[in-house]
Design a protein around this motif. Structure first.
Motif, PDB file in Angstrom:
ATOM      1  N   PHE A  77       0.806  -1.247  -0.220  1.00  0.00           N
ATOM      2  CA  PHE A  77       0.222  -0.086   0.007  1.00  0.00           C
ATOM      3  C   PHE A  77       0.880   1.148  -0.119  1.00  0.00           C
ATOM      4  CE2 PHE A  77      -2.579  -3.549   1.992  1.00  0.00           C
ATOM      5  CZ  PHE A  77      -3.681  -3.378   0.929  1.00  0.00           C
ATOM      6  N   GLY A  78       1.960   1.143  -0.799  1.00  0.00           N
ATOM      7  CA  GLY A  78       2.497   2.561  -0.993  1.00  0.00           C
ATOM      8  C   GLY A  78       3.748   2.789   0.084  1.00  0.00           C
ATOM      9  N   LYS A  79       3.864   1.937   1.018  1.00  0.00           N
ATOM     10  CA  LYS A  79       5.022   2.283   2.052  1.00  0.00           C
ATOM     11  C   LYS A  79       5.503   1.005   2.411  1.00  0.00           C
ATOM     12  CE  LYS A  79       2.193   5.131   5.345  1.00  0.00           C
ATOM     13  NZ  LYS A  79       1.689   5.049   6.757  1.00  0.00           N
ATOM     14  N   THR A  80       6.689   1.146   2.707  1.00  0.00           N
ATOM     15  CA  THR A  80       7.530  -0.041   3.469  1.00  0.00           C
ATOM     16  C   THR A  80       6.781  -0.442   4.742  1.00  0.00           C
ATOM     17  OG1 THR A  80       9.439   0.798   4.600  1.00  0.00           O
ATOM     18  CG2 THR A  80       9.894   0.514   2.142  1.00  0.00           C
ATOM     19  N   LEU A  81       6.929  -1.754   5.105  1.00  0.00           N
ATOM     20  CA  LEU A  81       6.471  -2.316   6.166  1.00  0.00           C
ATOM     21  C   LEU A  81       7.136  -1.581   7.310  1.00  0.00           C
ATOM     22  CD1 LEU A  81       6.346  -6.158   5.642  1.00  0.00           C
ATOM     23  CD2 LEU A  81       4.451  -4.537   5.393  1.00  0.00           C
ATOM     24  N   ALA A  82       8.441  -1.431   7.099  1.00  0.00           N
ATOM     25  CA  ALA A  82       9.153  -0.560   8.173  1.00  0.00           C
ATOM     26  C   ALA A  82       8.330   0.818   8.474  1.00  0.00           C
ATOM     27  CB  ALA A  82      10.453  -0.361   7.926  1.00  0.00           C
ATOM     28  N   GLN A  83       7.551   1.420   7.595  1.00  0.00           N
ATOM     29  CA  GLN A  83       6.952   2.558   7.780  1.00  0.00           C
ATOM     30  C   GLN A  83       5.606   2.486   8.425  1.00  0.00           C
ATOM     31  OE1 GLN A  83       7.297   3.758   3.667  1.00  0.00           O
ATOM     32  NE2 GLN A  83       8.665   5.404   4.181  1.00  0.00           N
ATOM     33  N   GLN A  84       5.199   1.494   8.737  1.00  0.00           N
ATOM     34  CA  GLN A  84       3.863   1.089   9.218  1.00  0.00           C
ATOM     35  C   GLN A  84       4.347   1.109  10.723  1.00  0.00           C
ATOM     36  OE1 GLN A  84       1.175   0.631   7.502  1.00  0.00           O
ATOM     37  NE2 GLN A  84       1.797   0.175   5.585  1.00  0.00           N
ATOM     38  N   GLY A  85       3.071   2.178  11.549  1.00  0.00           N
ATOM     39  CA  GLY A  85       3.276   2.161  12.705  1.00  0.00           C
ATOM     40  C   GLY A  85       3.185   0.883  13.488  1.00  0.00           C
ATOM     41  N   VAL A  86       2.358  -0.132  13.169  1.00  0.00           N
ATOM     42  CA  VAL A  86       2.224  -1.207  13.931  1.00  0.00           C
ATOM     43  C   VAL A  86       3.269  -2.078  13.819  1.00  0.00           C
ATOM     44  CG1 VAL A  86       1.195  -2.454  11.761  1.00  0.00           C
ATOM     45  CG2 VAL A  86       0.489  -3.224  14.187  1.00  0.00           C
ATOM     46  N   VAL A  87       4.251  -2.165  12.773  1.00  0.00           N
ATOM     47  CA  VAL A  87       5.397  -2.880  12.487  1.00  0.00           C
ATOM     48  C   VAL A  87       6.353  -2.405  13.665  1.00  0.00           C
ATOM     49  CG1 VAL A  87       7.169  -3.885  10.867  1.00  0.00           C
ATOM     50  CG2 VAL A  87       4.797  -3.798  10.285  1.00  0.00           C
ATOM     51  N   GLN A  88       6.528  -0.758  13.409  1.00  0.00           N
ATOM     52  CA  GLN A  88       7.357  -0.319  14.312  1.00  0.00           C
ATOM     53  C   GLN A  88       7.151  -0.663  15.952  1.00  0.00           C
ATOM     54  OE1 GLN A  88       7.070   3.904  13.344  1.00  0.00           O
ATOM     55  NE2 GLN A  88       7.973   3.441  11.470  1.00  0.00           N
ATOM     56  N   ASN A  89       5.717  -0.819  16.282  1.00  0.00           N
ATOM     57  CA  ASN A  89       5.521  -1.305  17.612  1.00  0.00           C
ATOM     58  C   ASN A  89       5.901  -2.639  17.981  1.00  0.00           C
ATOM     59  OD1 ASN A  89       4.308   1.140  17.997  1.00  0.00           O
ATOM     60  ND2 ASN A  89       2.074   0.674  17.978  1.00  0.00           N
ATOM     61  N   TRP A  90       5.847  -3.410  17.121  1.00  0.00           N
ATOM     62  CA  TRP A  90       6.151  -4.876  17.323  1.00  0.00           C
ATOM     63  C   TRP A  90       7.768  -4.867  17.440  1.00  0.00           C
ATOM     64  CZ3 TRP A  90       3.485  -7.309  12.200  1.00  0.00           C
ATOM     65  CH2 TRP A  90       2.395  -7.260  12.388  1.00  0.00           C
ATOM     66  N   ILE A  91       8.373  -4.172  16.727  1.00  0.00           N
ATOM     67  CA  ILE A  91       9.907  -4.112  16.814  1.00  0.00           C
ATOM     68  C   ILE A  91      10.320  -3.498  17.983  1.00  0.00           C
ATOM     69  CG2 ILE A  91      12.150  -3.225  15.726  1.00  0.00           C
ATOM     70  CD1 ILE A  91      10.893  -3.476  12.863  1.00  0.00           C
ATOM     71  N   ALA A  92       9.706  -2.473  18.445  1.00  0.00           N
ATOM     72  CA  ALA A  92      10.011  -1.773  19.521  1.00  0.00           C
ATOM     73  C   ALA A  92       9.802  -2.514  20.923  1.00  0.00           C
ATOM     74  CB  ALA A  92       9.293  -0.266  19.835  1.00  0.00           C
ATOM     75  N   ASP A  93       8.454  -2.993  20.881  1.00  0.00           N
ATOM     76  CA  ASP A  93       8.111  -3.974  22.095  1.00  0.00           C
ATOM     77  C   ASP A  93       9.102  -4.854  22.308  1.00  0.00           C
ATOM     78  OD1 ASP A  93       6.078  -2.393  22.628  1.00  0.00           O
ATOM     79  OD2 ASP A  93       4.573  -3.475  21.786  1.00  0.00           O
TER      80      ASP A  93
END
Ligand SMILES: Cc1cc2nc3c(=O)[nH]c(=O)nc-3n(C[C@H](O)[C@H](O)[C@H](O)COP(=O)(O)OP(=O)(O)OC[C@H]3O[C@@H](n4cnc5c(N)ncnc54)[C@H](O)[C@@H]3O)c2cc1C
Length: 404
Positions: free
Chosen positions: A291-307
């Motif tokens: 959907f036009g963004k890398t997965l890394a740019q999705q907030g939900v994926v960032q949350n998974w990585i941070a958590d």
């Protein structure tokens, strides 16, 4: 409080990280290709032997054994970061370094409780990585998280003991290199003290009456790389009386001593498994667009990585504290912490790997990434070496005692 590694740990970490990059990760695919061509999937792929030879040559061998007479003589605190690194490739690296369960626990039992003849016959080839071993306690017929339930009988008959019983989920037993079982059974089922009824005995695989019946599956896998988890029947198995480990009635105490280090080793490796999952997630996230963004740019994926990062740091600190306590006040003094990490680590790591699977889409459940296998391994550790609830029960009881 000093959080840095000492010089010996640093030196071994550097060596081990290079060994992982140069040898172990490239061997993962090779091992699978070789296994597909073997006469039996339970045989050991040639590349595993090559890894073992190289690890031995580099001094990356028997790092788990704190007793310098037999192993590397590292403290638990020194071994923890090394075991973590091996956990990044849990199906190859621990075996390559001769630091894989259940051999590690079995070697500890033989080193600590075996007599000279038992050590010569079984500990020496295990330390050399020439044979493998299994630990046979769990039985399909009884709730085996309570070892007092075990029904296997070990009867004295003249100069022998005769073993009768049925065990399952005996890790490593499908591998033909597994030459020796440490079997837990009852020598005195009617004894007054329920913790003195059990004994441990050495049963060579080739003894008449030993039948390795079938491989139990793990979420549909046969778990070839761990030598499987076998159902094993002992039918009138006669072994010399000298095969008993320690004294009659000592089995329960030996099991307790064996499981402490084994549990922390699992947790150390689980942290490595979580690190591998986070690394794979990050690589995937920056390289895949939806959907036009890398997965890394999705907030939900960032949350998974941070958590995941927050959780891993917490778990690692608890593992290191536990290792330090084991070194300074002994396994008994570290009882609460050992139980705490055994509860906390598999539970959290299952979640981290699950998110990594999600981030990989269908690839996450496939054979092209190690995530599905990592998830199944981590999930089983909520059961193996004692289910979570049993540890929770005894930890809570100790906590409540202060108020009674
Ligand atoms: C992949 C794998 C490898 C294994 N390898 C080995 C091996 O090499 N050797 C070996 O001997 N065994 C091995 N096991 C067996 C493992 O140690 C046992 O499954 C475990 O100890 C639980 O015993 P059980 O399966 O009989 O469950 P049960 O004792 O029947 O318990 C079932 C459930 O009851 C609940 N429960 C039990 N007690 C309590 C309590 N006090 N409070 C609250 N809830 C409770 C828990 O949720 C528990 O999961 C392995 C298991 C797996 C999955």
């Amino acid at each position: 409080m000093d959080f840095s590694f000492d010089a010996r740990t640093e030196e071994l970490r550097t060596k081990l990280l290079a060994f992982m990059d140069e040898r172990v990760y490239p061997a993962e695919a090779v091992a699978e290709e070789q296994r597909a061509l073997l006469a039996s999937p339970w045989d050991t792929p040639a590349v595993v032997g090559e890894l073992k030879a190289e690890a031995k040559r580099q001094g990356l061998w028997n790092l788990f054994l704190p007793d310098a007479e037999y192993g590397a003589g590292l403290t638990n605190l020194q071994y923890a970061p090394l075991a973590e690194i091996t956990g990044r490739s849990p199906h190859l690296a621990p075996t390559a370094l001769n630091c894989a369960a259940p051999d590690t626990g079995n070697m500890e039992v033989l080193a600590q409780f075996g007599d000279e003849a038992q050590r010569k016959q079984w500990l020496e080839p295990l330390l050399a990585g020439e044979i493998r071993s299994a630990f046979a306690m769990t039985e399909p017929e009884v709730a085996s998280s309570d070892a007092t339930n075990i029904e296997t009988r070990i009867r004295r008959d003249g100069d022998s003991y005769v073993v009768d019983g049925r065990k399952w989920y005996i890790s490593g037993a499908m591998n033909p290199d597994c030459k020796i079982f440490i079997v837990m059974g009852k020598t005195d089922p009617d004894g007054a003290d329920i913790r003195r009824q059990q004994s441990m005995i050495l049963v060579p695989r080739d003894t008449p009456g030993v039948e390795v019946r079938r491989a139990m599956q793990v979420y549909g896998y046969e778990d070839h790389s761990h030598g499987g988890h076998a159902e094993v029947v002992f039918d009138g198995v006669r072994v010399p009386a000298s095969n008993l480990i320690g004294e009659e009635g000592g089995g329960f105490a030996i099991a307790q001593a064996r499981l402490g280090p084994g549990r922390i080793h699992h947790c150390m490796r689980l942290i490595g498994m979580a690190e591998r999952a986070v690394e794979l997630t990050c690589r995937r996230a920056v390289s895949r667009t939806a959907f036009g963004k890398t997965l890394a740019q999705q907030g939900v994926v960032q949350n998974w990585i941070a958590d995941a990062r927050v959780t891993i740091e917490q778990l690692r600190l608890l593992v290191l504290k536990t290792a330090w306590l084991m070194d300074t006040v002994g396994n008994r003094g570290a009882h609460t912490e050992i139980q705490a990490i055994k509860i906390a680590t598999p539970r959290a790591v299952v979640e981290i790997i699950d998110k990594a699977v999600q981030a990989h889409g269908a690839g996450g459940v496939s054979q092209d990434f190690p995530l599905a296998e990592l998830w199944a391994s981590a999930r089983t550790l909520k059961l193996a070496d004692g289910p979570d609830e049993v540890h929770q029960r005894s930890l809570a009881r100790r906590e409540l005692k202060k108020y009674l």
